[in-house]
Design a protein around this motif. Structure first.
Motif, PDB file in Angstrom:
ATOM      1  N   MET A  92      24.257 -30.935  55.109  1.00 21.17           N
ATOM      2  CA  MET A  92      24.081 -30.555  56.520  1.00 21.17           C
ATOM      3  C   MET A  92      24.487 -29.092  56.695  1.00 21.17           C
ATOM      4  N   MET A  93      23.563 -28.274  57.168  1.00 21.56           N
ATOM      5  CA  MET A  93      23.884 -26.858  57.366  1.00 21.56           C
ATOM      6  C   MET A  93      24.713 -26.667  58.622  1.00 21.56           C
ATOM      7  N   ASN A  94      25.455 -25.561  58.657  1.00 23.10           N
ATOM      8  CA  ASN A  94      26.253 -25.202  59.819  1.00 23.10           C
ATOM      9  C   ASN A  94      25.880 -23.798  60.272  1.00 23.10           C
ATOM     10  N   LEU A  95      26.208 -23.509  61.531  1.00 24.14           N
ATOM     11  CA  LEU A  95      25.905 -22.209  62.118  1.00 24.14           C
ATOM     12  C   LEU A  95      27.201 -21.566  62.590  1.00 24.14           C
ATOM     13  N   PHE A  96      27.354 -20.282  62.277  1.00 26.14           N
ATOM     14  CA  PHE A  96      28.546 -19.532  62.653  1.00 26.14           C
ATOM     15  C   PHE A  96      28.141 -18.233  63.344  1.00 26.14           C
ATOM     16  N   LYS A  97      29.104 -17.644  64.058  1.00 29.09           N
ATOM     17  CA  LYS A  97      28.896 -16.293  64.571  1.00 29.09           C
ATOM     18  C   LYS A  97      30.087 -15.444  64.131  1.00 29.09           C
ATOM     19  N   ILE A  98      29.797 -14.167  63.858  1.00 31.16           N
ATOM     20  CA  ILE A  98      30.832 -13.244  63.386  1.00 31.16           C
ATOM     21  C   ILE A  98      30.736 -11.950  64.177  1.00 31.16           C
ATOM     22  N   GLU A  99      31.888 -11.423  64.563  1.00 32.02           N
ATOM     23  CA  GLU A  99      31.933 -10.122  65.227  1.00 32.02           C
ATOM     24  C   GLU A  99      31.767  -9.021  64.171  1.00 32.02           C
ATOM     25  N   ASP A 135      24.715 -21.944  54.626  1.00 33.89           N
ATOM     26  CA  ASP A 135      24.930 -22.012  56.074  1.00 33.89           C
ATOM     27  C   ASP A 135      24.320 -20.772  56.725  1.00 33.89           C
ATOM     28  N   TYR A 136      24.312 -20.759  58.066  1.00 30.68           N
ATOM     29  CA  TYR A 136      23.689 -19.656  58.802  1.00 30.68           C
ATOM     30  C   TYR A 136      24.715 -18.896  59.627  1.00 30.68           C
ATOM     31  N   VAL A 137      24.444 -17.602  59.845  1.00 30.86           N
ATOM     32  CA  VAL A 137      25.343 -16.765  60.632  1.00 30.86           C
ATOM     33  C   VAL A 137      24.539 -15.951  61.641  1.00 30.86           C
TER      34      VAL A 137
END
Length: 207
Positions: A1-8, A77-79
């Motif tokens: 299962m892929m996950n999604l993140f955000k980064i500054e 995973d994705y960012v």
């Protein structure tokens, strides 16, 4: 299962988005604590306390960011990284440490490689993704439901479902070519508003 993140992309007071995009990586700062691969969170905690003298409240926040970046994120995973009115979507690689950038004035030593997939106007994103991106955390994981494929379509609310396909109006290649030709001519018009409308139309088509 892929996950999604955000980064500054602003690290230690310096905007790093250009480097992220050109050199295909993301980073979270924290120079001076060494390579974090295969290091326990307890050891990371000790290193942070020795190097940065954080309060307990600050320490919890920074440990959460490192935990997400080093341990939770996985290859594949994705960012998402914001860049003004746009957001860049990338496919994450493994964590690695680059000692050459372990300095207080650079601070991009803790890295994950990224294959950048697409850049999208933030205005086109789903409401839930916009809200997710508005969070001020240095690193954050998206906790809502995720699609099984095509994250780039999902974050804008687009879908290639059978219903969407059946609702499309077929336009032949010759007509498309003529329409694009007209838009290209409009791009060099003396009318600024006409140029802007043509640019938006072409960008929408390119999506």
């Amino acid at each position: 299962m892929m996950n999604l993140f955000k980064i500054e992309s602003k690290l230690l007071g310096t905007e790093r988005i250009t480097a992220f995009l050109e050199d295909n990586y993301v980073s979270i700062g924290y120079p001076g604590i060494g390579d974090l691969e295969n290091i326990s969170m307890e050891e990371i905690r000790d290193r942070l306390l020795r190097t940065y003298k954080y309060s307990e409240l600050e320490l919890t926040e920074h440990m959460q960011a490192i935990q997400l970046f080093v341990h939770t994120m996985q290859d594949g995973d994705y960012v998402l990284v914001c860049d003004g009115d746009w957001v860049h979507l990338g496919d994450l690689g493994d964590y690695f440490y680059n000692e050459l950038f372990d300095a207080s004035d650079i601070g991009t030593c803790h890295r994950r490689g990224v294959t950048w997939l697409k850049s999208l106007p933030i205005i086109d994103l789903k409401a839930g993704i916009k809200e997710f991106l508005s969070d001020s955390s240095a690193v954050k994981q998206y906790k809502g439901p995720m699609p099984s494929a095509r994250v780039d379509l999902w974050i804008t609310g687009s879908s290639d479902s059978e219903q969407a396909v059946s609702n499309r109006v077929h336009v032949d290649e010759e007509t498309l070519s003529m329409a694009l030709g007209i838009l290209k001519e409009a791009l060099v018009s003396e009318d600024a508003e006409r140029r802007e409308r043509a640019a938006i139309a072409i960008l929408q088509y390119a999506k």
